[in-house]
Motif scaffolding. Structure first.
Motif, PDB file in Angstrom:
ATOM      1  N   ASP A  31      45.724 -12.752   0.122  1.00 20.33           N
ATOM      2  CA  ASP A  31      44.942 -11.873   0.991  1.00 20.33           C
ATOM      3  C   ASP A  31      43.520 -12.385   1.153  1.00 20.33           C
ATOM      4  O   ASP A  31      42.959 -12.348   2.259  1.00 20.33           O
ATOM      5  CB  ASP A  31      44.924 -10.451   0.432  1.00 20.33           C
ATOM      6  N   ARG A  52      37.345   5.277   6.540  1.00 18.84           N
ATOM      7  CA  ARG A  52      38.662   5.792   6.899  1.00 18.84           C
ATOM      8  C   ARG A  52      38.891   5.652   8.404  1.00 18.84           C
ATOM      9  O   ARG A  52      39.968   5.251   8.842  1.00 18.84           O
ATOM     10  CB  ARG A  52      38.771   7.248   6.472  1.00 18.84           C
ATOM     11  N   ARG A 110      39.511   1.986   9.181  1.00 18.21           N
ATOM     12  CA  ARG A 110      40.813   1.552   8.671  1.00 18.21           C
ATOM     13  C   ARG A 110      41.943   2.045   9.571  1.00 18.21           C
ATOM     14  O   ARG A 110      42.910   1.312   9.823  1.00 18.21           O
ATOM     15  CB  ARG A 110      40.999   2.064   7.249  1.00 18.21           C
ATOM     16  N   ARG A 111      41.842   3.252  10.083  1.00 21.53           N
ATOM     17  CA  ARG A 111      42.902   3.795  10.926  1.00 21.53           C
ATOM     18  C   ARG A 111      42.945   3.091  12.281  1.00 21.53           C
ATOM     19  O   ARG A 111      44.031   2.858  12.831  1.00 21.53           O
ATOM     20  CB  ARG A 111      42.709   5.300  11.099  1.00 21.53           C
ATOM     21  N   GLN A 160      41.942  -0.024  12.724  1.00 19.22           N
ATOM     22  CA  GLN A 160      42.465  -1.350  12.391  1.00 19.22           C
ATOM     23  C   GLN A 160      43.988  -1.307  12.252  1.00 19.22           C
ATOM     24  O   GLN A 160      44.698  -2.179  12.766  1.00 19.22           O
ATOM     25  CB  GLN A 160      41.836  -1.835  11.091  1.00 19.22           C
ATOM     26  N   SER A 161      44.504  -0.317  11.565  1.00 22.94           N
ATOM     27  CA  SER A 161      45.939  -0.203  11.349  1.00 22.94           C
ATOM     28  C   SER A 161      46.687  -0.037  12.669  1.00 22.94           C
ATOM     29  O   SER A 161      47.764  -0.618  12.857  1.00 22.94           O
ATOM     30  CB  SER A 161      46.232   0.976  10.418  1.00 22.94           C
ATOM     31  N   THR A 162      46.130   0.737  13.584  1.00 23.92           N
ATOM     32  CA  THR A 162      46.751   0.930  14.893  1.00 23.92           C
ATOM     33  C   THR A 162      46.827  -0.380  15.655  1.00 23.92           C
ATOM     34  O   THR A 162      47.847  -0.705  16.278  1.00 23.92           O
ATOM     35  CB  THR A 162      45.962   1.974  15.706  1.00 23.92           C
ATOM     36  N   ASP A 177      46.753  -3.437  14.298  1.00 26.54           N
ATOM     37  CA  ASP A 177      47.666  -4.335  13.583  1.00 26.54           C
ATOM     38  C   ASP A 177      49.105  -4.053  13.991  1.00 26.54           C
ATOM     39  O   ASP A 177      49.896  -4.973  14.201  1.00 26.54           O
ATOM     40  CB  ASP A 177      47.516  -4.169  12.072  1.00 26.54           C
ATOM     41  N   HIS A 178      49.445  -2.775  14.066  1.00 26.80           N
ATOM     42  CA  HIS A 178      50.808  -2.390  14.427  1.00 26.80           C
ATOM     43  C   HIS A 178      51.139  -2.857  15.846  1.00 26.80           C
ATOM     44  O   HIS A 178      52.244  -3.339  16.111  1.00 26.80           O
ATOM     45  CB  HIS A 178      50.974  -0.878  14.311  1.00 26.80           C
ATOM     46  N   PRO A 195      47.924  -8.865  11.499  1.00 31.67           N
ATOM     47  CA  PRO A 195      46.544  -8.385  11.406  1.00 31.67           C
ATOM     48  C   PRO A 195      45.701  -8.830  12.597  1.00 31.67           C
ATOM     49  O   PRO A 195      45.642 -10.021  12.921  1.00 31.67           O
ATOM     50  CB  PRO A 195      46.040  -9.020  10.099  1.00 31.67           C
ATOM     51  N   ALA A 219      44.463   8.557  15.802  1.00 34.22           N
ATOM     52  CA  ALA A 219      44.557   8.175  14.391  1.00 34.22           C
ATOM     53  C   ALA A 219      43.225   8.360  13.685  1.00 34.22           C
ATOM     54  O   ALA A 219      43.167   8.829  12.549  1.00 34.22           O
ATOM     55  CB  ALA A 219      45.019   6.724  14.270  1.00 34.22           C
TER      56      ALA A 219
END
Length: 408
Positions: A159, A218, A221-222, A224-226, A228-229, A234, A269
């Motif tokens: 990582d 938070r 991060r949310r 970023q996660s959206t 990434d998906h 990433p 998100a």
């Protein structure tokens, strides 16, 4: 391995020595465990066949034989006997096999091994069954600990390296550096969705103390996660609590509707309004796209448009009229006579937003429609242009845009 039970009779179940029986069944049991792994765990079904029947099968055999030694000596295995499992876990981490799949595989092997050695047990075997089960649980606890530690250690190293490579790649793309300067461990995508974002402030960010920082992290991060998906890997991002830049690798240009839906999902998100501009470009065009997107987001925010995703064609007139120059200043000056009367400027903007409907304008301003009529007449007297005349509307709109661009 330390032997604490020399001279103790072997554990027996169904009239047979458990350790010896397990050793004899290792080859056939290994084949059945491997078949179950490929049938029950999709990750293992996707691995090359030679790896499953080679490395993975070797680990299964090693575990079964090691557990047979534990049962024979009725004592825990020494640390060095788990080196093979640690090395295997590190390799699976490098291959991207999820940790939960690895642990599930070990538990499946334990389940099948227990079923094998406990088959045909009689009530008189209760004491030996209990001790065998105790050894199995202790052995599994040790395995889970050793495997998890090795996997996580390797993952952390990977990582860090991947984060460093992604950061270096993004820096190179934003700077417009040529491909030879890209980091060795990161390959650029053929295309990127270049997105500039302005993130609204979450209510938790207004509370005192450390909660503000936690809420901001938070939110980031949310988002970023959206992303990434959506990208399937990433995304390259440089985000803080107010927004920033994201580069989403894609093979073909996504539909604009899909990108609008992506921004809407990110907003849900993060539970904040998100205003964004996006364009799809090749790596060499990233710097110019970021610069243009930044201007679009600033323009959208300054002109009070609703949150969402925008492109240049959505704000073309505003964008062009926001270019500095004498014409821009002259246009803004058309509205200068209204500055002493803020209610007239507000009425003019609302009147245009309500498609020149006096009643809707009156409702929005909480005044009588006759008041709107009076103010429109007064505006016409002061600036010499009437929003009621089609020929004057383009100049009035342009003047409002210019005024917002350079400020009152």
């Amino acid at each position: 391995m330390t032997d604490h039970n020399e001279g103790t009779p072997p554990l027996r179940i169904a009239g047979r020595p458990v350790a010896g029986y397990l050793r004899a069944r290792v080859p056939s049991l290994t084949r059945r465990v491997v078949d179950r792994l490929r049938a029950d765990l999709p990750v293992y079904a996707e691995l090359p066949a030679e790896e499953v029947t080679g490395d993975i099968a070797d680990i299964v055999q090693h575990n079964l034989r090691l557990f047979a030694d534990v049962l024979e000596r009725r004592a825990e295995a020494d640390d060095h006997r788990f080196a093979v499992q640690r090395d295997s876990a590190a390799q699976r981490a490098e291959e991207g096999v999820p940790l939960d799949a690895i642990l599930s595989a070990y538990l499946l092997g334990a389940e099948m091994g227990w079923n094998e050695i406990s088959a045909g047990a009689e009530p008189s075997d209760l004491a030996d069954l209990q001790e065998t089960l105790a050894h199995l649980l202790a052995f599994q606890r040790r395995l889970v600990s050793e495997v998890s530690a090795a996997y996580l250690e390797t993952s952390q190293v990977l990582d860090v390296q991947q984060h460093r490579d992604r950061h270096s790649l993004m820096a190179a793309l934003l700077a417009g550096d040529p491909p030879p300067s890209y980091p060795a461990g990161a390959r650029p995508s053929p295309l990127y969705v270049v997105m500039t974002l302005a993130l609204g402030r979450h209510p938790d960010e207004s509370r005192p103390g450390s909660r503000t920082r936690v809420a901001a992290r938070r939110k980031i991060r949310r988002v970023q996660s959206t992303f990434d998906h959506f990208a399937g890997e990433p995304a390259l991002t440089a985000l803080d609590g107010s927004g920033g830049t994201a580069l989403l690798p894609v093979g073909v240009p996504p539909a604009w509707e899909d990108l609008c839906a992506l921004v809407a999902r990110a907003a849900r998100a993060a539970d904040v309004p998100v205003t964004a501009a996006a364009s799809v470009v090749e790596p060499g065009a990233v710097p110019a796209a970021v610069a243009q997107n930044t201007e679009i987001v600033e323009l959208v925010t300054r002109t009070g448009r609703t949150p969402g995703l925008y492109r240049l064609s959505d704000v073309l007139l505003d964008y062009q009229l926001s270019r500095p120059g004498e014409a821009l200043t002259a246009l803004a000056c058309l509205l200068r006579p209204l500055e002493p009367k803020p209610e007239l400027l507000q009425t003019l903007e609302t009147y245009l937003q309500q498609d020149l409907d006096r009643r809707r304008t009156a409702t929005a301003l909480h005044v009588h429609p006759n008041t709107v009529d009076y103010r429109i007449r007064r505006i016409t007297q002061l600036i010499g242009l009437s929003p009621a005349r089609a020929a004057d509307l383009p100049r009035i709109n342009a003047a409002l845009i210019a005024r917002r661009s350079i400020g009152p």
